[in-house]
Design an enzyme around this catalytic site. Structure first.
Site, PDB file in Angstrom:
ATOM      1  N   ASN A   6       0.859  -1.184   0.000  1.00  0.00           N
ATOM      2  CA  ASN A   6       0.000   0.000   0.000  1.00  0.00           C
ATOM      3  C   ASN A   6       0.903   1.245   0.000  1.00  0.00           C
ATOM      4  OD1 ASN A   6      -1.430   2.279   1.058  1.00  0.00           O
ATOM      5  ND2 ASN A   6      -3.077   0.910   1.667  1.00  0.00           N
ATOM      6  N   HIS A   9       1.035   6.293   1.645  1.00  0.00           N
ATOM      7  CA  HIS A   9       1.870   7.242   2.399  1.00  0.00           C
ATOM      8  C   HIS A   9       2.871   7.982   1.514  1.00  0.00           C
ATOM      9  CE1 HIS A   9       0.028   6.347   6.048  1.00  0.00           C
ATOM     10  NE2 HIS A   9       0.762   5.321   6.452  1.00  0.00           N
ATOM     11  N   HIS A  42      -5.615   3.436  -1.741  1.00  0.00           N
ATOM     12  CA  HIS A  42      -6.955   3.782  -1.243  1.00  0.00           C
ATOM     13  C   HIS A  42      -7.302   5.161  -1.764  1.00  0.00           C
ATOM     14  CE1 HIS A  42      -9.731   4.177   2.567  1.00  0.00           C
ATOM     15  NE2 HIS A  42     -10.371   4.426   1.438  1.00  0.00           N
ATOM     16  N   ARG A  44      -9.452   7.854  -1.415  1.00  0.00           N
ATOM     17  CA  ARG A  44     -10.439   8.305  -0.432  1.00  0.00           C
ATOM     18  C   ARG A  44     -11.308   9.405  -1.013  1.00  0.00           C
ATOM     19  NH1 ARG A  44      -8.815   6.531   5.027  1.00  0.00           N
ATOM     20  NH2 ARG A  44     -10.636   7.671   5.741  1.00  0.00           N
ATOM     21  N   ARG A  48      -7.149  12.669   0.224  1.00  0.00           N
ATOM     22  CA  ARG A  48      -6.095  13.215   1.100  1.00  0.00           C
ATOM     23  C   ARG A  48      -4.714  12.666   0.748  1.00  0.00           C
ATOM     24  NH1 ARG A  48      -7.396  10.188   6.778  1.00  0.00           N
ATOM     25  NH2 ARG A  48      -9.440  11.072   6.420  1.00  0.00           N
ATOM     26  N   GLU A  69      -8.576   0.198  -3.079  1.00  0.00           N
ATOM     27  CA  GLU A  69      -9.423   0.234  -1.877  1.00  0.00           C
ATOM     28  C   GLU A  69     -10.401   1.383  -2.038  1.00  0.00           C
ATOM     29  OE1 GLU A  69      -6.982   0.713   1.548  1.00  0.00           O
ATOM     30  OE2 GLU A  69      -5.997  -1.191   1.291  1.00  0.00           O
ATOM     31  N   THR A 100      -8.211   3.629   8.153  1.00  0.00           N
ATOM     32  CA  THR A 100      -9.441   2.847   8.200  1.00  0.00           C
ATOM     33  C   THR A 100      -9.615   2.220   9.583  1.00  0.00           C
ATOM     34  OG1 THR A 100      -8.946   2.316   5.914  1.00  0.00           O
ATOM     35  CG2 THR A 100     -10.766   1.141   6.923  1.00  0.00           C
ATOM     36  N   GLU A 150     -10.823  -9.524   3.070  1.00  0.00           N
ATOM     37  CA  GLU A 150      -9.556  -9.152   3.699  1.00  0.00           C
ATOM     38  C   GLU A 150      -9.850  -9.008   5.185  1.00  0.00           C
ATOM     39  OE1 GLU A 150      -7.000  -6.252   1.793  1.00  0.00           O
ATOM     40  OE2 GLU A 150      -6.377  -5.486   3.756  1.00  0.00           O
ATOM     41  N   HIS A 190      -3.610  -4.594   7.706  1.00  0.00           N
ATOM     42  CA  HIS A 190      -3.746  -3.431   8.589  1.00  0.00           C
ATOM     43  C   HIS A 190      -2.891  -3.619   9.850  1.00  0.00           C
ATOM     44  CE1 HIS A 190      -5.243   0.242  10.310  1.00  0.00           C
ATOM     45  NE2 HIS A 190      -5.818   0.487   9.164  1.00  0.00           N
TER      46      HIS A 190
HETATM   47  N1  PXP Z   1      -5.801  -3.097   4.080  1.00  0.00           N
HETATM   48  C1  PXP Z   1      -6.741  -2.133   4.132  1.00  0.00           C
HETATM   49  C2  PXP Z   1      -8.117  -2.472   3.685  1.00  0.00           C
HETATM   50  C3  PXP Z   1      -6.440  -0.831   4.562  1.00  0.00           C
HETATM   51  O1  PXP Z   1      -7.399   0.111   4.615  1.00  0.00           O
HETATM   52  C4  PXP Z   1      -5.104  -0.536   4.912  1.00  0.00           C
HETATM   53  C5  PXP Z   1      -4.746   0.862   5.331  1.00  0.00           C
HETATM   54  O2  PXP Z   1      -4.985   1.749   4.303  1.00  0.00           O
HETATM   55  C6  PXP Z   1      -4.148  -1.560   4.825  1.00  0.00           C
HETATM   56  C7  PXP Z   1      -4.526  -2.834   4.422  1.00  0.00           C
HETATM   57  C8  PXP Z   1      -2.721  -1.328   5.158  1.00  0.00           C
HETATM   58  O3  PXP Z   1      -2.595  -1.021   6.517  1.00  0.00           O
HETATM   59  P1  PXP Z   1      -1.189  -0.534   7.064  1.00  0.00           P
HETATM   60  O4  PXP Z   1      -0.884   0.757   6.394  1.00  0.00           O
HETATM   61  O5  PXP Z   1      -1.417  -0.401   8.527  1.00  0.00           O
HETATM   62  O6  PXP Z   1      -0.186  -1.607   6.717  1.00  0.00           O
END
Ligand code: PXP
Length: 235
Positions: A6, A9, A42, A44, A48, A69, A100, A150, A190
Site C-alpha cells: 500500500n 503514504h 486507497h 479516499r 487526502r 481500496e 481505516t 480481507e 492493517h
Molecule cells: N488493508 C486495508 C483495507 C487498509 O485500509 C489498509 C490501510 O490503508 C491496509 C490494508 C494497510 O494497513 P497498514 O498501512 O497499517 O499496513
C-alpha cells in the site's frame, strides 16, 4: 503468500508540498521490481493522499496487479468501472479518521453491498470485503457473492506481544477457516509490521497480505527496495 504494498503514504508525503516529489508511480515501480505481487491504493473521498491520476497512471503504465481500496459510494463505483483494476477492496470510510478504523459492516448492509459489488463482478474485477474477523461478517460476505475477504488485522497487530495477542490471533485463525469453507479466498492486512507479520504463516492458506505503513516507514531508513525485499523474506 502474496504481498500487496500500500503506497498511500508516498502520496501523503508528496501532497505535503503540493508538488510531484516523491513520485507515487516511481514508488509503485520500485515495489514491483523488488518483487511485490501488487500495488494497493486507497482512493479516499477527500483525496487526502492518492489521487485519481495516480491510480490511472499505475493502471495504464505499470504491468502489475492493482488493488483499489474504496468506499461504498456511487462516485467510487463509477471510477472503478472506468479504471478496471485487478481487484477492489471495499472498505468503510469516515472523513475524520486517520486511517481505516474497523472493518466494513457487511452484516447490517448485506443487500446494499451485494448490489454495489454486482457491476464490479460483472466486469471481471475481483472484489474483496475488508471485514473484522467475526462469524456474522463472514456469513454476510458470502451472501453478497464476494469471492475474497480481507481480514482486518488491526486488533491483532495492536495486541501483539500483550496478553490479548492469542485471543486476537485466534479470531483471525478461525475466521479464515470459516471463510474458506464457503470457498472464499482470504487476504489480511492493517497494522502488520516486521515484528508481527510472521504469525500470518500459522493461518491456513492465507492468500495475500496488504501492508503499507510499516514498509513505507522502513523505507525512510533502508530505501523502498530493501524495505519491500525484507518484508517479502518474512512473509
Ligand atoms: N488493508 C486495508 C483495507 C487498509 O485500509 C489498509 C490501510 O490503508 C491496509 C490494508 C494497510 O494497513 P497498514 O498501512 O497499517 O499496513
Amino acid at each position: 503468500m502474496l504481498l500487496g504494498v500500500n503506497i498511500d503514504h508516498v502520496a501523503t508525503l508528496r501532497n505535503a508540498r503540493g508538488e510531484n516529489d516523491p513520485s507515487v508511480f516511481e514508488a509503485a515501480q520500485i515495489c514491483i521490481n523488488a518483487g511485490a505481487n501488487g500495488i494497493t491504493t486507497h482512493l479516499r473521498e477527500d483525496r487526502r493522499h492518492i489521487k485519481d491520476d495516480d491510480v490511472f497512471k499505475i493502471k495504464n503504465n505499470l504491468d502489475c496487479k492493482l488493488n483499489l481500496e474504496m468506499a461504498v459510494t456511487d462516485e467510487m463505483q463509477e471510477i472503478a468501472l472506468k479504471l478496471l483494476p485487478h481487484s477492489c477492496c471495499i472498505v468503510p470510510e469516515k472523513r475524520q479518521e486517520v486511517t481505516t478504523e474497523g472493518g466494513l459492516d457487511v452484516y447490517s448492509k448485506k443487500d446494499k453491498i451485494k448490489n454495489f459489488i454486482a457491476p464490479l463482478l460483472d466486469k471481471g474485477i475481483e472484489v474483496s470485503l475488508f471485514i473484522d474477523p467475526e462469524e456474522k461478517q463472514i456469513e454476510a460476505s458470502n451472501y453478497t457473492g464476494a469471492k475474497f475477504i480481507e481480514l482486518h488485522t488491526g486488533s491483532y497487530s495492536r495486541a501483539f506481544g500483550s496478553v490479548n495477542e492469542e485471543v486476537e490471533f485466534q479470531k483471525l485463525y478461525n475466521s479464515a477457516i470459516l471463510a474458506q469453507t464457503y470457498g472464499i479466498t482470504v487476504n489480511a492486512g492493517h497494522g502488520l509490521n516486521y515484528k508481527n507479520v510472521h504469525r500470518m504463516h500459522e493461518i491456513k492458506n492465507l492468500h495475500e497480505l496488504n501492508i503499507g505503513h510499516s514498509i513505507i516507514s522502513r523505507a525512510i531508513f533502508t530505501g523502498l527496495d530493501n524495505a519491500v525485499k525484507e518484508m517479502l523474506k518474512l512473509i
